[in-house]
Scaffold this motif. Structure first.
Motif, PDB file in Angstrom:
ATOM      1  N   PRO B 195      50.809  24.766  29.906  1.00 19.66           N
ATOM      2  CA  PRO B 195      50.248  25.952  30.598  1.00 19.66           C
ATOM      3  C   PRO B 195      48.953  25.682  31.378  1.00 19.66           C
ATOM      4  CG  PRO B 195      49.753  26.045  28.264  1.00 19.66           C
ATOM      5  CD  PRO B 195      50.492  24.772  28.471  1.00 19.66           C
ATOM      6  N   ALA B 196      48.578  24.423  31.571  1.00 22.05           N
ATOM      7  CA  ALA B 196      47.306  24.135  32.283  1.00 22.05           C
ATOM      8  C   ALA B 196      47.447  24.469  33.764  1.00 22.05           C
ATOM      9  CB  ALA B 196      46.938  22.673  32.096  1.00 22.05           C
ATOM     10  N   ILE B 197      46.524  25.214  34.269  1.00 29.18           N
ATOM     11  CA  ILE B 197      46.477  25.597  35.700  1.00 29.18           C
ATOM     12  C   ILE B 197      45.143  25.100  36.242  1.00 29.18           C
ATOM     13  CG2 ILE B 197      46.403  27.533  37.343  1.00 29.18           C
ATOM     14  CD1 ILE B 197      49.060  27.566  36.030  1.00 29.18           C
ATOM     15  N   ARG B 198      45.183  24.498  37.414  1.00 29.79           N
ATOM     16  CA  ARG B 198      43.940  23.998  38.016  1.00 29.79           C
ATOM     17  C   ARG B 198      43.538  24.928  39.157  1.00 29.79           C
ATOM     18  NH1 ARG B 198      41.209  18.998  39.323  1.00 29.79           N
ATOM     19  NH2 ARG B 198      39.150  19.856  39.752  1.00 29.79           N
ATOM     20  N   LEU B 199      42.274  25.266  39.215  1.00 31.48           N
ATOM     21  CA  LEU B 199      41.797  26.193  40.270  1.00 31.48           C
ATOM     22  C   LEU B 199      40.584  25.584  40.971  1.00 31.48           C
ATOM     23  CD1 LEU B 199      41.430  30.006  39.934  1.00 31.48           C
ATOM     24  CD2 LEU B 199      39.520  28.706  40.807  1.00 31.48           C
ATOM     25  N   TRP B 200      40.690  25.524  42.263  1.00 31.67           N
ATOM     26  CA  TRP B 200      39.522  25.117  43.068  1.00 31.67           C
ATOM     27  C   TRP B 200      39.071  26.352  43.866  1.00 31.67           C
ATOM     28  CZ3 TRP B 200      43.859  21.986  42.785  1.00 31.67           C
ATOM     29  CH2 TRP B 200      43.685  20.669  42.358  1.00 31.67           C
ATOM     30  N   LEU B 217      49.650  35.169  35.147  1.00 35.59           N
ATOM     31  CA  LEU B 217      50.141  33.915  34.579  1.00 35.59           C
ATOM     32  C   LEU B 217      50.471  34.082  33.101  1.00 35.59           C
ATOM     33  CD1 LEU B 217      47.693  31.463  36.341  1.00 35.59           C
ATOM     34  CD2 LEU B 217      50.098  31.852  36.861  1.00 35.59           C
ATOM     35  N   THR B 218      49.692  34.888  32.411  1.00 34.58           N
ATOM     36  CA  THR B 218      49.982  35.159  31.005  1.00 34.58           C
ATOM     37  C   THR B 218      51.330  35.856  30.879  1.00 34.58           C
ATOM     38  OG1 THR B 218      47.624  35.417  30.643  1.00 34.58           O
ATOM     39  CG2 THR B 218      49.054  36.209  28.896  1.00 34.58           C
ATOM     40  N   GLY B 219      51.554  36.811  31.766  1.00 33.56           N
ATOM     41  CA  GLY B 219      52.821  37.543  31.777  1.00 33.56           C
ATOM     42  C   GLY B 219      53.986  36.585  31.972  1.00 33.56           C
ATOM     43  N   GLU B 220      53.809  35.708  32.972  1.00 34.75           N
ATOM     44  CA  GLU B 220      54.882  34.742  33.254  1.00 34.75           C
ATOM     45  C   GLU B 220      55.090  33.818  32.050  1.00 34.75           C
ATOM     46  OE1 GLU B 220      57.018  34.257  36.012  1.00 34.75           O
ATOM     47  OE2 GLU B 220      56.337  36.341  36.150  1.00 34.75           O
ATOM     48  N   LEU B 221      53.963  33.429  31.449  1.00 34.36           N
ATOM     49  CA  LEU B 221      54.022  32.535  30.296  1.00 34.36           C
ATOM     50  C   LEU B 221      54.779  33.201  29.134  1.00 34.36           C
ATOM     51  CD1 LEU B 221      52.770  29.713  29.855  1.00 34.36           C
ATOM     52  CD2 LEU B 221      50.858  30.820  28.735  1.00 34.36           C
ATOM     53  N   ALA B 236      62.780  40.905  28.335  1.00 37.20           N
ATOM     54  CA  ALA B 236      61.462  40.243  28.307  1.00 37.20           C
ATOM     55  C   ALA B 236      60.515  40.864  29.346  1.00 37.20           C
ATOM     56  CB  ALA B 236      61.633  38.751  28.583  1.00 37.20           C
ATOM     57  N   GLN B 237      61.080  41.162  30.518  1.00 28.73           N
ATOM     58  CA  GLN B 237      60.248  41.793  31.572  1.00 28.73           C
ATOM     59  C   GLN B 237      59.778  43.169  31.118  1.00 28.73           C
ATOM     60  OE1 GLN B 237      62.872  41.358  34.938  1.00 28.73           O
ATOM     61  NE2 GLN B 237      61.528  39.793  35.855  1.00 28.73           N
ATOM     62  N   ALA B 238      60.686  43.919  30.463  1.00 28.59           N
ATOM     63  CA  ALA B 238      60.317  45.263  29.984  1.00 28.59           C
ATOM     64  C   ALA B 238      59.194  45.174  28.952  1.00 28.59           C
ATOM     65  CB  ALA B 238      61.549  45.948  29.374  1.00 28.59           C
ATOM     66  N   ILE B 239      59.290  44.115  28.104  1.00 26.68           N
ATOM     67  CA  ILE B 239      58.254  43.955  27.071  1.00 26.68           C
ATOM     68  C   ILE B 239      56.900  43.621  27.709  1.00 26.68           C
ATOM     69  CG2 ILE B 239      57.500  42.477  25.150  1.00 26.68           C
ATOM     70  CD1 ILE B 239      60.543  42.239  24.430  1.00 26.68           C
ATOM     71  N   THR B 240      56.924  42.643  28.614  1.00 29.30           N
ATOM     72  CA  THR B 240      55.641  42.229  29.205  1.00 29.30           C
ATOM     73  C   THR B 240      55.053  43.297  30.121  1.00 29.30           C
ATOM     74  OG1 THR B 240      56.844  41.091  30.950  1.00 29.30           O
ATOM     75  CG2 THR B 240      56.090  39.745  29.106  1.00 29.30           C
TER      76      THR B 240
END
Lengths: 305, 497
Positions: B195-200, B217-221, B236-240
């Motif tokens: 789950p590592a995301i890099r942001l510049w 991103l948490t939702g997608e995760l 899963a979409q309904a839950i998130t």
């Protein structure tokens, strides 16, 4: 009725007595000289007359009223230290002062223009004071003092700083004011102007009056002197106090400076010479000048001939 | 007497308005107020920030981000339309539309409805039909963020080459001067397993942006994790996506308690501020006039015509006329600005003018302004009578000005911050600061008895000033060239002999 009456006027600044029990009165049409050295109390007296400062004691009446009634419409004043608003136009300045003296704007403007024309400043009427020479500005200030055709015109050292031409102009204005019936008071320590203009004089020393009267009366306070060329026995003539030989002219003739006894007129001595058979080649009365009177009464400090 | 005072006041007034500095000052404030918003709008960042996403996980993340930021942008639009409709009472355009419902935090469903009804264009078309003439148009904004897919070249880079390219993107500008990228996001190939995301970012990223990003991103995760546990994608979409329905009740725009108090205080605070400003400005002009009279030696000639008191009152009246004229010009400028701006400003002005419907408040505004002006101006006039030159006058003026104005600055700041306390109470009862304190408090609530009592106290203070500073003025007028010591100053407060 006197235009200005001052009685027993005293002004103290702390321990200093600036004016000491002064009394005098000035009549309509009279030119009254206020003479004295520096610090004699001339300006302080004029300021009290104008109610700029208040006396410690004594009374002042201007046209029958106390000074705090501010008869500005009847008074014209030219201060010793002169200045006007640098950014005001000459005619606007005169109108402003005229209006402060209860004149209507139209009357103040009309008379102001007349005065400027008389002072040869008509073409500079709309010039700002700051753009004028010092002499021109002084004439505008004189116009401010005269604009209301005052019944009491007070001039504090009016001739100081003026060139001879403008001094002449000022003398003319003083005479003109007097001729229309105004009482004119001016302070000065220049004796020439006082001799030429004043009907009466007041001499101040350290705030106290030393003399008040006409020019002749002032001169009479000092013994008259006679320049004579006579034989030696003139000293015995009645009325001669002293006869000092100043030059030997030969054949028994001497030039004398004769001082008369107090109260003896020159004519009495001349008559005495005639009756006593004293031969004379010259008999000239020399009256004391105002300068001499001033120096005698007030002292030589701060006086100009 | 009054004639002379008017003549002197007239001359003082004309002299001051003939100064270039007067006109410069007079026009500077309206100019600054006019230029301010223009300057501010030029600084306003109305462009979308460009977020370049390198999605090596197949492209689902970039789609999810695009979708979520578009949703948030539309939610923002919906709120803007709702606020506009509520302010101008335009609900009749479509009472069932989400933007006509002001009692909730808009859900994703509301946004979906809004979109289905044509979004912004659809809403504006409906509103336009009922919008009365003169009602300002709705201000629209660009979406806060634009989500862009990284091109193939960028996506293929790794290590230093990627860093160098990202640095170049963040610093480079497009032809129209926009940044090529404000943010670059790198989603790894093993996402969501890794789950590592890099942001510049070219600057400290906005908290709202990071929250939305994390939320998405948490939702997608979570979606991926739920699917991995055998839950269908739909479930899963309904839950998130599950959210509580948040009902929100707020006062209408400008109607909040603190907001209302602040808005009601605008005019009184402005009057207090203008009083301070005009006194600061006209103080030096007043001194200039007095010093000119002394240094040009024309006082004696003047005093031969008028009493010292008339001179002092004339100067005060002239100064007051200058101050009131400045305010009149500023009020006219403000009125013109309000007329031109209308809209949001007019909406604030309307409640701001509410205190002026009370005759007591209007009378208090005028009374404390005029007496405040006189109370301070008389000090300036007295200083003018003491000084022989402008530099000497400034020497007296600066400490006096600081002494008077510093507490006022604190006072106004305290009241704007909605606070009170002992300082405000104390300054209300000290006559020198009473006008400022009472004026500033008139909008936020001050008891009638306090206004009346402080008004009486102020009048008594001004009367004492007139007597004592009048004596100082008279005694100092002709004392040129003398630097008075404390003892002499005290002497001058005594009555003229």
């Amino acid at each position: 009725m006197a235009v200005l009456r001052v009685e027993n006027l005293t002004k103290r600044f702390g321990d200093v007595v600036a004016v000491d029990d002064l009394s005098f009165a000035v009549q309509p049409g009279e030119i009254f000289g206020f003479l004295g050295g520096n610090g004699a109390g001339k300006t302080t007296t004029l300021r009290m007359v104008l109610d700029i400062i208040r006396p410690t004691s004594g009374t002042i009446e201007v046209l029958g009223a106390a000074p705090n009634k501010r008869k500005a419409d009847a008074i014209g004043f030219l201060p010793e230290e002169r200045g006007l608003y640098a950014h005001m136009k000459a005619i606007d300045t005169i109108v402003y002062f005229g209006r402060l003296k209860d004149m209507s704007p139209a009357d103040a403007r009309q008379h102001g223009m007349e005065l400027l024309a008389r002072f040869d400043l008509a073409d500079r009427a709309k010039a700002e004071i700051g753009d004028m020479s010092k002499g021109m500005a002084q004439k505008v200030q004189l116009a401010c003092a005269l604009v209301n055709r005052p019944e009491l015109l007070m001039l504090d050292e009016p001739f100081s700083g003026l060139d001879p031409v403008n001094q002449g102009l000022l003398e003319d204005e003083i005479l003109r004011a007097s001729q229309r019936g105004a009482a004119v008071i001016f302070s000065t320590h220049v004796m020439q102007h006082a001799e030429r203009l004043c009907d009466r004089l007041l001499l101040l020393k350290k705030g106290a009056k030393r003399f008040e009267g006409t020019l002749d009366e002032a001169r009479a306070t000092l013994p008259a002197r006679i320049a004579a060329v006579a034989k030696a026995d003139i000293a015995s003539v009645r009325g001669v106090a002293t006869a000092t030989p100043v030059e030997e002219l030969g054949d028994g003739w001497h030039a004398y400076e004769i001082e008369l006894a107090p109260g003896v007129p020159a004519s009495a001595v001349l008559e005495g010479c005639s009756t006593q058979g004293v031969a004379l080649r010259r008999f000239e009365e020399q009256r004391p000048s105002l300068h001499e009177v001033f120096v005698q009464l007030v002292g030589s400090e701060g006086v100009e001939q | 007497m009054s004639r002379n005072i008017l003549l002197i006041a007239g001359r003082e007034f004309r002299q001051i308005i003939a100064m270039k500095s007067f006109w410069l000052t007079l026009l500077l404030l309206p100019a600054a107020i006019a230029i301010g918003p223009l300057f501010a709008s030029s600084l306003e960042d109305d462009e979308s920030k460009r977020v370049v996403v390198i999605d090596r996980a197949g492209g689902e993340v970039v789609e999810a981000l695009d979708s979520r930021f578009a949703l948030e942008s539309d939610r923002h639009e919906l709120r803007d339309i709702s606020r506009y409709v509520r302010r101008h009472k335009l609900e009749a355009a479509d009472p069932d539309a989400p933007w006509a419902q002001h009692d909730r935090w808009y859900s994703d469903t509301d946004v979906a409805t809004y979109r289905a009804e044509g979004g912004m264009d659809g809403a504006l078309a409906k509103i336009e039909r009922v919008r009365p003439e003169g009602t300002p148009e709705l201000d629209t904004h660009e979406p806060a963020y634009a989500i862009l897919r990284a091109d193939e070249t960028l996506s293929a880079l790794h290590g230093d080459a990627l860093q160098a390219r990202v640095d170049a993107l963040l610093s480079a500008k497009t032809e129209d001067g926009k940044a090529q990228a404000d943010v670059v996001l790198l989603v790894g190939p093993d996402y969501p397993r890794d789950p590592a995301i890099r942001l510049w970012s070219s600057e400290q990223p906005d908290a709202g942006f990071v929250t939305t990003l994390q939320d998405t991103l948490t939702g997608e995760l979570r979606l991926g994790l739920l699917e991995a546990r055998g839950i269908s994608r739909t479930d899963a979409q309904a839950i998130t996506a599950a959210r509580p329905a948040l009902t929100v009740t707020t006062p209408p725009p400008g109607g909040g308690a603190r907001e209302a108090v602040l808005i009601r205080s605008i005019i009184p605070l402005a009057v207090a501020y203008i009083l301070m400003l005009s006194l600061m400005l006209s103080g030096s002009w007043m001194l200039q006039g007095s010093v000119e009279e002394r240094s040009n030696k024309l006082l004696e000639g003047l005093l031969a015509c008028v009493r010292p008191e008339e001179l002092m009152y004339g100067k005060l009246l002239g100064a007051l006329a200058v101050g009131l004229s400045m305010i009149a010009v500023w009020v006219v400028c403000a009125a013109v600005a309000v007329f031109v701006a209308q809209g949001a400003v007019a909406d604030i002005i309307r409640p701001a003018l509410a205190p002026l419907t009370s005759p007591f408040t209007v009378a208090a505004l005028i009374y404390f302004f005029v007496l405040g002006y006189i109370a301070i101006s008389i000090i300036f006039v007295a200083i003018g009578a003491l000084a022989d030159s402008m530099s000497e006058a400034q020497g007296y003026l600066m400490p006096v000005m600081l002494g008077i104005l510093l507490p006022i600055t604190f006072l106004i700041q305290t009241l704007v911050a909605g606070k009170g306390g002992i300082l405000v109470q104390a300054l209300t009862w000290i006559p020198l600061w009473t006008p400022f304190a009472v004026l500033a408090r008139l909008g936020s609530g001050i008891e009638y008895w306090v206004v009346i009592a402080t008004g009486i106290l102020l009048a008594a203070f001004v009367a004492l000033e007139v007597v004592f500073l009048g004596r100082l003025f008279r005694a100092s007028l002709l004392a040129t060239g003398q630097k008075p010591g404390l003892r002499q100053l005290i002497e001058r407060f005594k009555p003229a002999q």
